[in-house]
Design a protein around this motif. Structure first.
Motif, PDB file in Angstrom:
ATOM      1  N   ARG A  94      43.420  46.486  14.529  1.00 14.78           N
ATOM      2  CA  ARG A  94      41.976  46.316  14.729  1.00 14.78           C
ATOM      3  C   ARG A  94      41.225  47.029  13.617  1.00 14.78           C
ATOM      4  O   ARG A  94      41.651  48.095  13.144  1.00 14.78           O
ATOM      5  CB  ARG A  94      41.571  46.874  16.089  1.00 14.78           C
ATOM      6  CG  ARG A  94      40.170  46.509  16.518  1.00 14.78           C
ATOM      7  CD  ARG A  94      40.019  46.661  18.027  1.00 14.78           C
ATOM      8  NE  ARG A  94      40.227  48.028  18.464  1.00 14.78           N
ATOM      9  CZ  ARG A  94      39.253  48.915  18.617  1.00 14.78           C
ATOM     10  NH1 ARG A  94      37.996  48.573  18.346  1.00 14.78           N
ATOM     11  NH2 ARG A  94      39.494  50.131  19.030  1.00 14.78           N
ATOM     12  N   THR A 140      48.668  55.021  19.134  1.00 17.79           N
ATOM     13  CA  THR A 140      47.699  54.416  18.219  1.00 17.79           C
ATOM     14  C   THR A 140      47.548  55.283  16.979  1.00 17.79           C
ATOM     15  O   THR A 140      47.444  56.504  17.074  1.00 17.79           O
ATOM     16  CB  THR A 140      46.333  54.256  18.915  1.00 17.79           C
ATOM     17  OG1 THR A 140      46.504  53.515  20.124  1.00 17.79           O
ATOM     18  CG2 THR A 140      45.348  53.531  18.014  1.00 17.79           C
ATOM     19  N   GLU A 194      46.932  59.036  18.235  1.00 16.69           N
ATOM     20  CA  GLU A 194      46.745  59.242  19.663  1.00 16.69           C
ATOM     21  C   GLU A 194      48.002  58.769  20.384  1.00 16.69           C
ATOM     22  O   GLU A 194      48.470  57.660  20.149  1.00 16.69           O
ATOM     23  CB  GLU A 194      45.529  58.470  20.173  1.00 16.69           C
ATOM     24  CG  GLU A 194      44.207  58.956  19.601  1.00 16.69           C
ATOM     25  CD  GLU A 194      43.025  58.102  20.046  1.00 16.69           C
ATOM     26  OE1 GLU A 194      43.279  57.041  20.656  1.00 16.69           O
ATOM     27  OE2 GLU A 194      41.874  58.479  19.775  1.00 16.69           O
ATOM     28  N   TYR A 214      45.343  55.806  13.320  1.00 23.17           N
ATOM     29  CA  TYR A 214      44.078  55.533  12.634  1.00 23.17           C
ATOM     30  C   TYR A 214      44.249  55.820  11.142  1.00 23.17           C
ATOM     31  O   TYR A 214      44.728  56.889  10.753  1.00 23.17           O
ATOM     32  CB  TYR A 214      42.959  56.418  13.185  1.00 23.17           C
ATOM     33  CG  TYR A 214      42.542  56.103  14.596  1.00 23.17           C
ATOM     34  CD1 TYR A 214      41.341  55.455  14.858  1.00 23.17           C
ATOM     35  CD2 TYR A 214      43.349  56.466  15.672  1.00 23.17           C
ATOM     36  CE1 TYR A 214      40.953  55.172  16.162  1.00 23.17           C
ATOM     37  CE2 TYR A 214      42.969  56.182  16.973  1.00 23.17           C
ATOM     38  CZ  TYR A 214      41.772  55.534  17.212  1.00 23.17           C
ATOM     39  OH  TYR A 214      41.390  55.249  18.503  1.00 23.17           O
ATOM     40  N   ASN A 266      48.172  49.744  16.722  1.00 22.15           N
ATOM     41  CA  ASN A 266      48.751  50.139  18.001  1.00 22.15           C
ATOM     42  C   ASN A 266      50.218  49.711  18.034  1.00 22.15           C
ATOM     43  O   ASN A 266      50.536  48.537  17.819  1.00 22.15           O
ATOM     44  CB  ASN A 266      47.975  49.502  19.161  1.00 22.15           C
ATOM     45  CG  ASN A 266      48.474  49.959  20.513  1.00 22.15           C
ATOM     46  OD1 ASN A 266      49.315  49.299  21.121  1.00 22.15           O
ATOM     47  ND2 ASN A 266      47.972  51.089  20.989  1.00 22.15           N
ATOM     48  N   THR A 300      53.843  54.104  23.862  1.00 24.49           N
ATOM     49  CA  THR A 300      52.809  53.346  23.160  1.00 24.49           C
ATOM     50  C   THR A 300      51.798  54.329  22.584  1.00 24.49           C
ATOM     51  O   THR A 300      51.350  55.239  23.280  1.00 24.49           O
ATOM     52  CB  THR A 300      52.106  52.364  24.106  1.00 24.49           C
ATOM     53  OG1 THR A 300      53.069  51.410  24.585  1.00 24.49           O
ATOM     54  CG2 THR A 300      50.999  51.607  23.382  1.00 24.49           C
ATOM     55  N   THR A 335      40.870  41.786  16.351  1.00 27.01           N
ATOM     56  CA  THR A 335      42.198  42.147  16.816  1.00 27.01           C
ATOM     57  C   THR A 335      43.180  41.095  16.331  1.00 27.01           C
ATOM     58  O   THR A 335      42.921  39.912  16.369  1.00 27.01           O
ATOM     59  CB  THR A 335      42.229  42.222  18.355  1.00 27.01           C
ATOM     60  OG1 THR A 335      41.284  43.208  18.764  1.00 27.01           O
ATOM     61  CG2 THR A 335      43.600  42.624  18.856  1.00 27.01           C
ATOM     62  N   SER A 348      48.925  45.477  18.186  1.00 23.14           N
ATOM     63  CA  SER A 348      47.662  44.950  17.683  1.00 23.14           C
ATOM     64  C   SER A 348      47.227  45.737  16.461  1.00 23.14           C
ATOM     65  O   SER A 348      47.661  46.873  16.242  1.00 23.14           O
ATOM     66  CB  SER A 348      46.561  45.004  18.753  1.00 23.14           C
ATOM     67  OG  SER A 348      46.257  46.355  19.075  1.00 23.14           O
ATOM     68  N   ILE A 401      43.023  50.417  12.681  1.00 19.51           N
ATOM     69  CA  ILE A 401      43.673  50.962  13.858  1.00 19.51           C
ATOM     70  C   ILE A 401      44.905  50.112  14.183  1.00 19.51           C
ATOM     71  O   ILE A 401      44.811  48.908  14.406  1.00 19.51           O
ATOM     72  CB  ILE A 401      42.711  50.978  15.057  1.00 19.51           C
ATOM     73  CG1 ILE A 401      41.434  51.750  14.688  1.00 19.51           C
ATOM     74  CG2 ILE A 401      43.376  51.597  16.271  1.00 19.51           C
ATOM     75  CD1 ILE A 401      40.352  51.662  15.741  1.00 19.51           C
TER      76      ILE A 401
END
Length: 466
Positions: A77, A164, A132, A166, A86, A162, A57, A75, A84
């Motif tokens: 990741r 996410t 997401e 991918y 965020n 917020t 992270t 973040s 990923i």
């Protein structure tokens, strides 16, 4: 007194006019290139597997620059399959109300599935996989007004969203990258520059040079004790020569692992007549800024061959005199040892009057600041001009047809000058590179959606001499 009030009112109106010009959005500001990420696509419903063993992270680095001030990077990741990201979006607009005093939406957000990550100074792109917490961005016709509107999530002042994103996983060793998504200034833009994640590369071990082992010589015969005659005053007797000390054995060094190599071969040919071409192919690791080595194709057949380490991702530039350079990616991360990879390369011959679009040139939104993701494309142009020392070009800038004409014209001029500056810094003579900005006067498309008209935002070069 009335004169003073009138003068102050005039100054206030002038101030409002200038502020409006400054804050208005420039169109044609999306990167002139629009590459699509390649590789395997993952189903939107797939879940992170339990053996995703790379849960690194990274907090938002101070150097990351979102194009929209309401966007924050929480973040980044890496897992076995994904990169990923965020993010958080905050609607900072002033409240709006309808005629009945009820608050109204101040914006609509969504993520364009054509977005992607770009790294290795533009040489590598990584496709969007799924999102997401945010809908996918799309446009439709509003039956009430007949205008195109964005379909997504409506936001109100103070809303905090917020979500996410991918993407395909970054190559190991690639730690700095950008996110490109925005095709227009009408909506919230998710372009974010100078992102960073801890992503160490696998160690690349090359076979050491072998040193021939010397043949051991025959052992010398053991000397017998030497007998000396006895003399007066001495006890006399036999005196042996001192035995040499046995040297201590040196510790055996640990064996150096020999890398598994994969044979990469192909043929370089003329794109028009299919004849073989003698070309130089410079290659490097995708995470490296320096070329590792180069090979040449045979003049008679155009064939080339090189041995590269398994498990790595390489980028290359093929160049030859009288031809446009060509670049590509050699992904050996999924090949088994002993496998072979065939990659044929075609080169397009150069001719005076030809125009070539630089497809991977990126600028900051509404600015002429050249981003590092443009370097791979411009380096390819540098290589081509170095291989053709008599070649001169004219860089031509274009924007979309939307927005203020004069601003678009100036923006196109500033952007080609930024490209010219980079080429000169790489060692090319400025006299070989002319520039001109056409703004919105030479569009490829005059109708269609903003996504369809993105072909209008481009940088081209015309060949003047060769």
């Amino acid at each position: 007194m009335p004169y003073i009030v009138k003068s102050m009112r005039k100054r206030y109106l002038i101030f409002l006019f200038l502020a409006g010009l400054t804050s208005s959005c420039m169109f044609g500001s999306y990167p002139s290139g629009y590459p699509s990420g390649g590789g395997q696509q993952y189903p939107s419903g797939s879940q992170q597997s339990p053996d995703d063993t790379y849960p690194n992270t990274s907090n938002q680095p101070s150097s990351s620059r979102p194009a929209d001030p309401g966007v924050t990077v929480n973040s980044i990741r890496l897992t076995r399959d994904y990169t990923i990201v965020n993010l958080t979006y905050t609607d900072n607009a002033k409240p709006r109300y309808d005629r009945n005093g009820r608050p109204t939406s101040t914006g609509t957000i969504g993520f364009d599935p054509a977005g992607y990550l770009v790294g290795a100074n533009g040489a590598r792109t990584f496709a969007f996989v799924k999102a997401e917490g945010i809908p996918l961005k799309k446009e439709q016709i509003d039956p009430a007004t007949g205008r195109k509107v964005l379909v997504g999530r409506n936001t109100f002042p103070g809303d905090v969203v917020t979500f996410t994103l991918y993407f395909e996983r970054l190559d190991k060793g690639l730690e700095n990258f950008d996110l490109f998504e925005c095709n227009t200034d009408q909506y919230v833009c998710w372009n974010i520059y100078n992102l960073y994640v801890n992503n160490p590369a696998d160690q690349v071990v090359y076979a050491p040079q072998t040193t021939p082992t010397p043949t051991p010589s025959k052992p010398l015969p053991t000397k017998k004790p030497m007998t000396l005659p006895q003399t007066s005053g001495e006890s006399g007797g036999e005196m042996e020569t001192p035995k040499p000390e046995t040297p201590k054995a040196k510790p055996t060094p640990a064996p150096v692992p020999v890398p598994t190599l994969i044979a990469v071969s192909g043929v370089v040919s003329d794109a028009k007549n299919k004849r073989p071409v003698t070309a130089t192919i410079d290659y490097q690791l995708s995470s490296s800024k320096q070329a590792i080595d180069s090979v040449q194709s045979f003049a008679s057949t155009g064939a080339y061959r090189m041995s590269l380490v398994k498990g790595q991702v390489y980028t290359y530039i093929a160049s030859a005199r009288g031809y446009q350079s060509s670049s590509g990616v050699l992904d050996l991360s999924k090949l088994a040892g002993g496998q072979k990879l065939t990659r044929d390369i075609t080169l397009t011959p150069l001719a005076v009057g030809d125009k070539v679009t630089l497809k991977n040139i990126y600028f900051e939104m509404s600015k002429s600041d050249l981003l590092s993701a443009s370097y791979a494309e411009l380096d390819q142009l540098v290589s081509m001009m170095q291989g053709n020392p008599n070649m001169t070009i004219r860089l031509e800038g274009h924007t979309d047809i939307i927005g203020d004409h004069d601003k678009n014209l100036q923006l196109s001029r500033d952007r080609v000058i930024a490209c010219q500056r980079y080429l000169v810094q790489k060692g090319l003579d400025i006299d070989r590179i002319q520039t001109i900005g056409y703004g919105d006067t030479r569009p490829i498309l005059t109708k269609g959606t903003d996504d369809e008209r993105k072909v209008n935002r481009r940088v081209e070069f015309a060949i003047l001499t060769i």
